[in-house]
Enzyme design. Sequence first.
Site, PDB file in Angstrom:
ATOM      1  N   GLU A 283      32.772 -16.609 -23.647  1.00  0.00           N
ATOM      2  CA  GLU A 283      31.705 -15.807 -24.248  1.00  0.00           C
ATOM      3  C   GLU A 283      31.638 -16.024 -25.754  1.00  0.00           C
ATOM      4  OE1 GLU A 283      32.166 -12.522 -20.697  1.00  0.00           O
ATOM      5  OE2 GLU A 283      32.953 -12.056 -22.690  1.00  0.00           O
TER       6      GLU A 283
ATOM      7  N   ASN B 245      41.284  -8.159 -20.341  1.00  0.00           N
ATOM      8  CA  ASN B 245      40.327  -8.371 -21.429  1.00  0.00           C
ATOM      9  C   ASN B 245      39.219  -7.334 -21.282  1.00  0.00           C
ATOM     10  OD1 ASN B 245      38.540  -9.269 -23.366  1.00  0.00           O
ATOM     11  ND2 ASN B 245      37.885 -11.067 -22.200  1.00  0.00           N
ATOM     12  N   TRP B 246      39.298  -6.293 -22.107  1.00  0.00           N
ATOM     13  CA  TRP B 246      38.330  -5.199 -21.997  1.00  0.00           C
ATOM     14  C   TRP B 246      36.948  -5.583 -22.509  1.00  0.00           C
ATOM     15  CZ3 TRP B 246      40.972   0.070 -23.632  1.00  0.00           C
ATOM     16  CH2 TRP B 246      42.087   0.292 -22.808  1.00  0.00           C
ATOM     17  N   LYS B 247      36.853  -6.702 -23.207  1.00  0.00           N
ATOM     18  CA  LYS B 247      35.587  -7.142 -23.789  1.00  0.00           C
ATOM     19  C   LYS B 247      35.018  -6.027 -24.684  1.00  0.00           C
ATOM     20  CE  LYS B 247      34.977 -10.403 -20.047  1.00  0.00           C
ATOM     21  NZ  LYS B 247      34.039 -11.137 -19.175  1.00  0.00           N
TER      22      LYS B 247
ATOM     23  N   SER C 263      36.907 -13.872 -12.565  1.00  0.00           N
ATOM     24  CA  SER C 263      36.625 -12.840 -11.566  1.00  0.00           C
ATOM     25  C   SER C 263      37.779 -12.596 -10.595  1.00  0.00           C
ATOM     26  CB  SER C 263      35.341 -13.185 -10.782  1.00  0.00           C
ATOM     27  OG  SER C 263      34.224 -13.205 -11.647  1.00  0.00           O
TER      28      SER C 263
ATOM     29  N   GLY D 155      38.872  -9.473 -16.456  1.00  0.00           N
ATOM     30  CA  GLY D 155      37.759  -8.830 -17.142  1.00  0.00           C
ATOM     31  C   GLY D 155      37.447  -7.469 -16.558  1.00  0.00           C
ATOM     32  N   GLY D 156      36.421  -7.398 -15.730  1.00  0.00           N
ATOM     33  CA  GLY D 156      35.934  -6.123 -15.205  1.00  0.00           C
ATOM     34  C   GLY D 156      36.992  -5.275 -14.527  1.00  0.00           C
TER      35      GLY D 156
ATOM     36  N   HIS E 219      37.556 -17.776 -25.795  1.00  0.00           N
ATOM     37  CA  HIS E 219      36.923 -17.250 -24.577  1.00  0.00           C
ATOM     38  C   HIS E 219      35.517 -17.826 -24.440  1.00  0.00           C
ATOM     39  CE1 HIS E 219      35.188 -14.421 -21.679  1.00  0.00           C
ATOM     40  NE2 HIS E 219      36.433 -14.159 -21.325  1.00  0.00           N
TER      41      HIS E 219
ATOM     42  N   GLY F 166      32.057 -12.973 -14.782  1.00  0.00           N
ATOM     43  CA  GLY F 166      31.025 -11.948 -14.760  1.00  0.00           C
ATOM     44  C   GLY F 166      29.913 -12.218 -13.773  1.00  0.00           C
TER      45      GLY F 166
ATOM     46  N   GLU G 285      39.441 -20.492 -17.249  1.00  0.00           N
ATOM     47  CA  GLU G 285      38.361 -19.590 -16.863  1.00  0.00           C
ATOM     48  C   GLU G 285      37.089 -20.396 -16.670  1.00  0.00           C
ATOM     49  OE1 GLU G 285      37.466 -16.856 -20.061  1.00  0.00           O
ATOM     50  OE2 GLU G 285      36.958 -18.567 -21.290  1.00  0.00           O
TER      51      GLU G 285
END
Length: 256
Positions: free
Chosen positions: A100, A13-15, A216, A237-238, A98, A176, A170
Amino acid sequence: MNKNLRRAVIAGNWKMNKNRAEAKALLAELLPMVKEADCGVIVCVPFTDLETALEATRGTSVAVGAQNCHWEKSGAFTGEISAQMLAEMGIQYVIIGHSERRQYFGETDETVGRRVRAALDAGLQVILCVGETLSQREQGITGEVVGLQTKVALQGVSAEELQKIIIAYEPVWAIGTGRTATSAQANEVNHLIREVVAGLYSKADADALTIQYGGSMNAKNAAELLGQEDVDGGLIGGASLKAPDFTAIVNAASGK
């Protein structure tokens, strides 16, 4: 993971990261590194990068996903993208619910369910996100929260349609933040989700369902998390923004 029962899937997930040139460069680096993957690999990119990702991944086993869709086919919804628009492009997957989206953009269990319905009707496959906040975990209501989110999102979804859904657990407190659920915690909640699904459908349907962990997961902890019976992959994510790190996670899911 239990690959005898279900498919392992690693989704990035590149966000809100990477312009088209950066996306092209990242995929050019990544694709050769994951071409021998023994698991599903998906890159979920910003809307502006979808065409770039489709072109870059053509002829490979890597699938492309979007990060959201609206529940209506068209209309006066400025700034929104419909599931049909994504399907017409050739997109295969879409992330729905998600944390977010829930936290910053007012997504509710109800609207998540409507988006799931729209995505399935458009022929898309869904990565459905569920998870509790830190306060909910501290109150001891993780099971109730995650169970309710799962039940509402799957309302009206047939057993056949369930085959087009991946659930990603999640924990909001681990997204994050650098905090990660222990492998035991991740497995416990994933198992709980599987039991909820078994109650809604059947044990066989639940056993066949891919349930990812999405808090994470990184190159260092992936092997331990993926070693759990009910953790069937990750929504990353990251670490998905760095080809070597994402590849390490894919390798862990591939048993390499």
